[in-house]
Design a protein around this motif. Sequence first.
Motif, PDB file in Angstrom:
ATOM      1  N   ASP A 155      -0.373   1.011  29.357  1.00  0.00           N
ATOM      2  CA  ASP A 155      -0.133   1.340  30.759  1.00  0.00           C
ATOM      3  C   ASP A 155       0.080   2.835  30.947  1.00  0.00           C
ATOM      4  O   ASP A 155       0.843   3.459  30.212  1.00  0.00           O
ATOM      5  CB  ASP A 155       1.085   0.577  31.275  1.00  0.00           C
ATOM      6  CG  ASP A 155       0.933  -0.929  31.097  1.00  0.00           C
ATOM      7  OD1 ASP A 155      -0.087  -1.460  31.572  1.00  0.00           O
ATOM      8  OD2 ASP A 155       1.819  -1.554  30.494  1.00  0.00           O
ATOM      9  N   MET A 156      -0.578   3.405  31.951  1.00  0.00           N
ATOM     10  CA  MET A 156      -0.430   4.822  32.271  1.00  0.00           C
ATOM     11  C   MET A 156       0.735   5.008  33.227  1.00  0.00           C
ATOM     12  O   MET A 156       0.858   4.299  34.227  1.00  0.00           O
ATOM     13  CB  MET A 156      -1.714   5.352  32.918  1.00  0.00           C
ATOM     14  CG  MET A 156      -1.646   6.802  33.355  1.00  0.00           C
ATOM     15  SD  MET A 156      -1.618   7.948  31.958  1.00  0.00           S
ATOM     16  CE  MET A 156      -3.269   7.706  31.305  1.00  0.00           C
ATOM     17  N   VAL A 157       1.606   5.954  32.904  1.00  0.00           N
ATOM     18  CA  VAL A 157       2.735   6.298  33.766  1.00  0.00           C
ATOM     19  C   VAL A 157       2.496   7.704  34.305  1.00  0.00           C
ATOM     20  O   VAL A 157       2.222   8.631  33.541  1.00  0.00           O
ATOM     21  CB  VAL A 157       4.076   6.228  33.002  1.00  0.00           C
ATOM     22  CG1 VAL A 157       5.230   6.567  33.941  1.00  0.00           C
ATOM     23  CG2 VAL A 157       4.270   4.848  32.395  1.00  0.00           C
ATOM     24  N   LYS A 158       2.616   7.849  35.614  1.00  0.00           N
ATOM     25  CA  LYS A 158       2.327   9.126  36.254  1.00  0.00           C
ATOM     26  C   LYS A 158       3.481  10.121  36.103  1.00  0.00           C
ATOM     27  O   LYS A 158       4.646   9.742  35.985  1.00  0.00           O
ATOM     28  CB  LYS A 158       2.025   8.907  37.741  1.00  0.00           C
ATOM     29  CG  LYS A 158       0.718   8.157  37.993  1.00  0.00           C
ATOM     30  CD  LYS A 158      -0.474   8.978  37.503  1.00  0.00           C
ATOM     31  CE  LYS A 158      -1.797   8.325  37.860  1.00  0.00           C
ATOM     32  NZ  LYS A 158      -2.944   9.132  37.392  1.00  0.00           N
ATOM     33  N   GLY A 159       3.140  11.383  36.159  1.00  0.00           N
ATOM     34  CA  GLY A 159       4.116  12.446  35.993  1.00  0.00           C
ATOM     35  C   GLY A 159       5.245  12.386  37.003  1.00  0.00           C
ATOM     36  O   GLY A 159       6.403  12.677  36.677  1.00  0.00           O
ATOM     37  N   GLU A 160       4.922  11.997  38.261  1.00  0.00           N
ATOM     38  CA  GLU A 160       5.952  11.940  39.295  1.00  0.00           C
ATOM     39  C   GLU A 160       7.044  10.936  38.924  1.00  0.00           C
ATOM     40  O   GLU A 160       8.244  11.210  39.111  1.00  0.00           O
ATOM     41  CB  GLU A 160       5.337  11.552  40.644  1.00  0.00           C
ATOM     42  CG  GLU A 160       4.373  12.583  41.218  1.00  0.00           C
ATOM     43  CD  GLU A 160       2.961  12.438  40.682  1.00  0.00           C
ATOM     44  OE1 GLU A 160       2.748  11.626  39.745  1.00  0.00           O
ATOM     45  OE2 GLU A 160       2.057  13.140  41.196  1.00  0.00           O
ATOM     46  N   GLU A 161       6.634   9.771  38.397  1.00  0.00           N
ATOM     47  CA  GLU A 161       7.614   8.761  37.989  1.00  0.00           C
ATOM     48  C   GLU A 161       8.468   9.254  36.834  1.00  0.00           C
ATOM     49  O   GLU A 161       9.689   9.037  36.794  1.00  0.00           O
ATOM     50  CB  GLU A 161       6.894   7.474  37.572  1.00  0.00           C
ATOM     51  CG  GLU A 161       6.063   6.803  38.640  1.00  0.00           C
ATOM     52  CD  GLU A 161       5.334   5.599  38.072  1.00  0.00           C
ATOM     53  OE1 GLU A 161       6.016   4.604  37.741  1.00  0.00           O
ATOM     54  OE2 GLU A 161       4.091   5.658  37.947  1.00  0.00           O
ATOM     55  N   ILE A 162       7.831   9.894  35.874  1.00  0.00           N
ATOM     56  CA  ILE A 162       8.560  10.415  34.719  1.00  0.00           C
ATOM     57  C   ILE A 162       9.579  11.450  35.168  1.00  0.00           C
ATOM     58  O   ILE A 162      10.736  11.444  34.716  1.00  0.00           O
ATOM     59  CB  ILE A 162       7.574  11.021  33.696  1.00  0.00           C
ATOM     60  CG1 ILE A 162       6.641   9.924  33.149  1.00  0.00           C
ATOM     61  CG2 ILE A 162       8.319  11.710  32.550  1.00  0.00           C
ATOM     62  CD1 ILE A 162       5.464  10.459  32.346  1.00  0.00           C
ATOM     63  N   ALA A 163       9.186  12.332  36.064  1.00  0.00           N
ATOM     64  CA  ALA A 163      10.092  13.376  36.548  1.00  0.00           C
ATOM     65  C   ALA A 163      11.338  12.773  37.184  1.00  0.00           C
ATOM     66  O   ALA A 163      12.464  13.235  36.941  1.00  0.00           O
ATOM     67  CB  ALA A 163       9.366  14.270  37.558  1.00  0.00           C
ATOM     68  N   GLU A 164      11.160  11.728  37.998  1.00  0.00           N
ATOM     69  CA  GLU A 164      12.302  11.106  38.673  1.00  0.00           C
ATOM     70  C   GLU A 164      13.271  10.477  37.675  1.00  0.00           C
ATOM     71  O   GLU A 164      14.488  10.597  37.812  1.00  0.00           O
ATOM     72  CB  GLU A 164      11.811  10.059  39.673  1.00  0.00           C
ATOM     73  CG  GLU A 164      11.156  10.642  40.908  1.00  0.00           C
ATOM     74  CD  GLU A 164      12.068  11.613  41.651  1.00  0.00           C
ATOM     75  OE1 GLU A 164      13.247  11.270  41.880  1.00  0.00           O
ATOM     76  OE2 GLU A 164      11.609  12.723  41.969  1.00  0.00           O
ATOM     77  N   ARG A 165      12.730   9.797  36.674  1.00  0.00           N
ATOM     78  CA  ARG A 165      13.596   9.139  35.692  1.00  0.00           C
ATOM     79  C   ARG A 165      14.299  10.170  34.793  1.00  0.00           C
ATOM     80  O   ARG A 165      15.433   9.967  34.385  1.00  0.00           O
ATOM     81  CB  ARG A 165      12.784   8.160  34.848  1.00  0.00           C
ATOM     82  CG  ARG A 165      12.362   6.906  35.610  1.00  0.00           C
ATOM     83  CD  ARG A 165      13.587   6.060  35.959  1.00  0.00           C
ATOM     84  NE  ARG A 165      13.225   4.909  36.780  1.00  0.00           N
ATOM     85  CZ  ARG A 165      13.325   4.864  38.106  1.00  0.00           C
ATOM     86  NH1 ARG A 165      13.775   5.935  38.760  1.00  0.00           N
ATOM     87  NH2 ARG A 165      12.982   3.789  38.776  1.00  0.00           N
ATOM     88  N   VAL A 166      13.624  11.257  34.480  1.00  0.00           N
ATOM     89  CA  VAL A 166      14.261  12.317  33.684  1.00  0.00           C
ATOM     90  C   VAL A 166      15.450  12.888  34.446  1.00  0.00           C
ATOM     91  O   VAL A 166      16.551  13.051  33.901  1.00  0.00           O
ATOM     92  CB  VAL A 166      13.246  13.428  33.335  1.00  0.00           C
ATOM     93  CG1 VAL A 166      13.959  14.679  32.811  1.00  0.00           C
ATOM     94  CG2 VAL A 166      12.248  12.923  32.294  1.00  0.00           C
ATOM     95  N   LYS A 167      15.255  13.177  35.739  1.00  0.00           N
ATOM     96  CA  LYS A 167      16.345  13.725  36.556  1.00  0.00           C
ATOM     97  C   LYS A 167      17.495  12.722  36.660  1.00  0.00           C
ATOM     98  O   LYS A 167      18.670  13.099  36.577  1.00  0.00           O
ATOM     99  CB  LYS A 167      15.822  14.096  37.942  1.00  0.00           C
ATOM    100  CG  LYS A 167      14.921  15.328  37.937  1.00  0.00           C
ATOM    101  CD  LYS A 167      14.548  15.772  39.332  1.00  0.00           C
ATOM    102  CE  LYS A 167      13.535  14.843  39.987  1.00  0.00           C
ATOM    103  NZ  LYS A 167      13.060  15.357  41.288  1.00  0.00           N
ATOM    104  N   GLU A 168      17.152  11.439  36.829  1.00  0.00           N
ATOM    105  CA  GLU A 168      18.176  10.402  36.932  1.00  0.00           C
ATOM    106  C   GLU A 168      19.009  10.323  35.657  1.00  0.00           C
ATOM    107  O   GLU A 168      20.243  10.230  35.695  1.00  0.00           O
ATOM    108  CB  GLU A 168      17.508   9.052  37.210  1.00  0.00           C
ATOM    109  CG  GLU A 168      18.473   7.889  37.340  1.00  0.00           C
ATOM    110  CD  GLU A 168      17.751   6.563  37.533  1.00  0.00           C
ATOM    111  OE1 GLU A 168      18.429   5.521  37.521  1.00  0.00           O
ATOM    112  OE2 GLU A 168      16.504   6.574  37.675  1.00  0.00           O
ATOM    113  N   THR A 169      18.344  10.366  34.519  1.00  0.00           N
ATOM    114  CA  THR A 169      19.051  10.294  33.229  1.00  0.00           C
ATOM    115  C   THR A 169      20.003  11.465  33.047  1.00  0.00           C
ATOM    116  O   THR A 169      21.145  11.299  32.600  1.00  0.00           O
ATOM    117  CB  THR A 169      18.035  10.272  32.073  1.00  0.00           C
ATOM    118  OG1 THR A 169      17.147   9.165  32.237  1.00  0.00           O
ATOM    119  CG2 THR A 169      18.738  10.150  30.720  1.00  0.00           C
ATOM    120  N   MET A 170      19.550  12.643  33.384  1.00  0.00           N
ATOM    121  CA  MET A 170      20.354  13.842  33.141  1.00  0.00           C
ATOM    122  C   MET A 170      21.505  13.987  34.141  1.00  0.00           C
ATOM    123  O   MET A 170      22.467  14.703  33.873  1.00  0.00           O
ATOM    124  CB  MET A 170      19.458  15.082  33.182  1.00  0.00           C
ATOM    125  CG  MET A 170      18.406  15.120  32.083  1.00  0.00           C
ATOM    126  SD  MET A 170      19.113  15.174  30.419  1.00  0.00           S
ATOM    127  CE  MET A 170      19.670  16.876  30.347  1.00  0.00           C
TER     128      MET A 170
END
Length: 469
Positions: A413-428
Amino acid sequence: MSQISERKSTIHVALFPSSGMGHLTPFLRLAASLVANDVRVTFIAAHPTVSLAESRALSSFFTSFPQVSPKQLCLLPNDESSSNTDDPFYRRYEVICSSCRLLPPLLSSISPPLSALITDMSLISAVLPVSRAIGLPNYVFFTSSAKMLTLFMSFHKIFVTKAMPGSQDNKDVIEIPNQEPIPVSWFPPPLLEEEDNFLKNSLIQNGKSMVDADGILINTFDDFEPDTLNALNNAKMPCGLPPAIAIGLLPPANFGESHSHPLAWLGNQPIGSVIYVSFGSRTAMSRDQIRELGDGLVQSSVRFVWMVKSKKVDQEDTEDLEDVIGQKLMTATSGAANGLVVNRWLNQSEILGHPVIGGFLSHCGWNSVTEAVWHGVPMLAWPQHGDQKINASVVKRAGIGIWEESWGWGEKDMVKGEEIAERVKETMRDESLKARAASMKEAARTALGVDRDSGRGFKALLTEMWGAK
């Protein structure tokens, strides 16, 4: 020397890992822990190794721990045409298993005589007949989570009863005795195929053999997987299962290479501001997914150290970094204050232990999970294959990480950069994750105390080995 130390010093244990850094690393840490407990250790390594990283790790370890005796199992010639897999690591498993008939003279030549053999979980079906024939106690070191162990030991029964997807029941979950059901979506995809394949056959054979081992060692601890560990040793479990002994968390052993460039860059960043991004030694993302991940990291505006990997076997990572991540991303990160991208092996535990690291985007290989717990680093879980969804479920349940299950398997499954960015910010930004990770770090570092569960388990293991002499 006390009577207890005298007993420990008479114990002589041989360790026999399988192929890959994911299996070798915990065995090296176990060896270091045994040495710290005055146990004589012989380390049997298959030769040649499948990767350059393994060769370097072994060389560094034996230099740092000269009291460990190295032995080599020289592998038989490999007929690749008869192999059941094209995966280099799985192919090496096959060769090691077929070479296990060379073990008896090697084990018999070790002096003083061995008290026990500790064998990798993926080799037990090949090694157990050898150890039984020479009367040598044989323990299994399970190099994944206790949660994964419940599937490992049950899969051959599940498969036989045809309770798998595609059967007439077509279940969404699989029932595991005395455990919560495991969603079918968490199963490694090869286990769901109707045709035989290497992973399925290996799991069936080794799962059956586990019941005949003298014990199963797991690099976990009670506060991290309490329900699973309790169930594994519950009297309600099927008769004949060996004890599951939590011996973790095994501390990172002090050996291996440091990498001055990442450490120098980290030294200039604020405390807790950097997310470390790595998917281990076996995860090779597609070029498109690598570039979406890079775009997501840049979009997040979070500082990052990213260990890029485009090949499954370490020595094949020879391509220029720009060819892998693309010129656009290379330009965006080159000389940037907020990002560092490398494409060589890093001492991951050393990176995670740096005070500026505030998060870890990981595939959830078990070594990565335990290192994150040891250093108190919150996780963003992105499972790619194998046991990693089950491990991610452990991380999520323990409250030390975020797992976006909709991302699916990384291989498909391909995950888009926008989704990754949101989850990275949420984690941090999640303070509850940080607090829980810090609390679990303290629990991990005290678990091996003499009055704690893992400490008692380790002591009982040594006492049993001494009594078996």
